[in-house]
Design an enzyme around this catalytic site. Structure first.
Site, PDB file in Angstrom:
ATOM      1  N   ASP A 146       1.444  -3.930   1.322  1.00 36.16           N
ATOM      2  CA  ASP A 146       0.291  -4.767   0.969  1.00 36.16           C
ATOM      3  C   ASP A 146       0.121  -5.802   2.086  1.00 36.16           C
ATOM      4  O   ASP A 146       0.915  -6.745   2.180  1.00 36.16           O
ATOM      5  CB  ASP A 146       0.518  -5.494  -0.355  1.00 36.16           C
ATOM      6  CG  ASP A 146       0.552  -4.564  -1.565  1.00 36.16           C
ATOM      7  OD1 ASP A 146       1.142  -3.474  -1.458  1.00 36.16           O
ATOM      8  OD2 ASP A 146       0.015  -4.948  -2.618  1.00 36.16           O
ATOM      9  N   LYS A 158      -7.404  -4.654  -2.243  1.00 37.61           N
ATOM     10  CA  LYS A 158      -6.794  -5.552  -3.234  1.00 37.61           C
ATOM     11  C   LYS A 158      -7.477  -6.910  -3.174  1.00 37.61           C
ATOM     12  O   LYS A 158      -7.810  -7.412  -2.108  1.00 37.61           O
ATOM     13  CB  LYS A 158      -5.296  -5.661  -2.923  1.00 37.61           C
ATOM     14  CG  LYS A 158      -4.515  -6.636  -3.748  1.00 37.61           C
ATOM     15  CD  LYS A 158      -3.048  -6.593  -3.317  1.00 37.61           C
ATOM     16  CE  LYS A 158      -2.215  -7.705  -3.914  1.00 37.61           C
ATOM     17  NZ  LYS A 158      -0.811  -7.678  -3.433  1.00 37.61           N
ATOM     18  N   LYS A 170      -6.946  -2.593  -6.343  1.00 39.68           N
ATOM     19  CA  LYS A 170      -5.869  -3.318  -7.017  1.00 39.68           C
ATOM     20  C   LYS A 170      -6.332  -4.740  -7.292  1.00 39.68           C
ATOM     21  O   LYS A 170      -6.858  -5.414  -6.404  1.00 39.68           O
ATOM     22  CB  LYS A 170      -4.603  -3.336  -6.159  1.00 39.68           C
ATOM     23  CG  LYS A 170      -3.472  -4.191  -6.745  1.00 39.68           C
ATOM     24  CD  LYS A 170      -2.216  -4.137  -5.877  1.00 39.68           C
ATOM     25  CE  LYS A 170      -1.160  -5.123  -6.346  1.00 39.68           C
ATOM     26  NZ  LYS A 170       0.072  -5.061  -5.517  1.00 39.68           N
TER      27      LYS A 170
END
Length: 236
Positions: free
Chosen positions: A95, A159, A188
């Site tokens: 991430d 995300k 996400k």
């Protein structure tokens, strides 16, 4: 509308501890909790990848490393090295935070170059790549522009947030991101998701993964709901 069992709900969750002052014992506890509840992933700072990989060996729970976290203000080369190092130490998901300075300057060519570089490293290693926008700092048009780049470059996920900005995931941002990328990329939601109702809202708006440090509380709330309603599935 889909129906989720407790285990299917848990498999939406990236069980998270990204605190700067976290001790090794707390990281080990995070991993044990992930095993107890069968969460999809543990989300930790990059330097803790190796410990988590050891703790989660012989399980299907992924180790997720946060890269250039939480500000994103490092060079592409630095992010590539940090990603490679995390993968070498056992990370199965990455991430990374985009360079918000370049995003706010409208330098989309830089954002695309950065995304392509990180996605390439992850593809070569067959690990999952998630791109953190930090939507708290972005206007609607900026979110659309970066999501459009993602639709072309194709990371596994885009995300919303780190959880360190003034605001975290918002349903309208999740929906906008999903509408922009369609089926090409997953979304996400992370940041401020602390109860079952909020998780359900994010999933309804297009999120397929949830980052939260409140995963245990959410799953226990879901268990109570199922017991009270005498069912084994929650409809979302």
């Amino acid at each position: 509308m889909a129906a989720y069992t407790i285990d299917q709900l848990a498999q939406l969750i990236d069980h998270t501890n990204l605190k700067a002052d976290t001790k090794p014992e707390a990281i080990k506890q995070l991993c044990q909790e992930a095993k107890d509840y069968h969460f999809k992933m543990v989300a930790v700072n990059q330097v803790q990848s190796e410990l988590c990989a050891q703790e989660l060996a012989d399980t299907d729970i992924h180790v997720g490393a946060a890269i250039a976290f939480p500000l994103g203000q490092t060079s592409i080369a630095a992010k590539v090295f940090e990603t490679q190092d995390a993968i070498a130490k056992g990370a199965q998901e990455i991430d990374y935070v985009i360079n918000l300075t370049q995003a706010k300057a409208g330098n989309l060519a830089y954002i695309k170059e950065e995304m392509a570089a990180l996605v390439s490293v992850c593809r070569q290693a067959q690990v999952i790549c998630k791109v953190i926008f930090e939507t708290a700092y972005l206007e609607k048009e900026e979110i659309i522009a970066i999501a459009t780049i993602a639709k072309e470059v194709k990371p596994d996920f885009i995300k919303t947030s780190t959880g360190f900005a003034a605001t975290g995931a918002r349903a309208e941002d999740v929906r906008l991101m999903k509408e922009t990328v369609g089926d090409a990329v997953k979304v996400k939601a992370a940041g401020g998701i602390r109860d079952l109702e909020t998780l359900i809202t994010m999933v309804q708006n297009g999120a397929e993964r949830i980052g939260t440090s409140a995963g245990i509380a959410i799953i226990e709330e879901a268990r109570f709901y199922l017991t009270r309603h005498r069912t084994n599935q929650i409809k979302i």
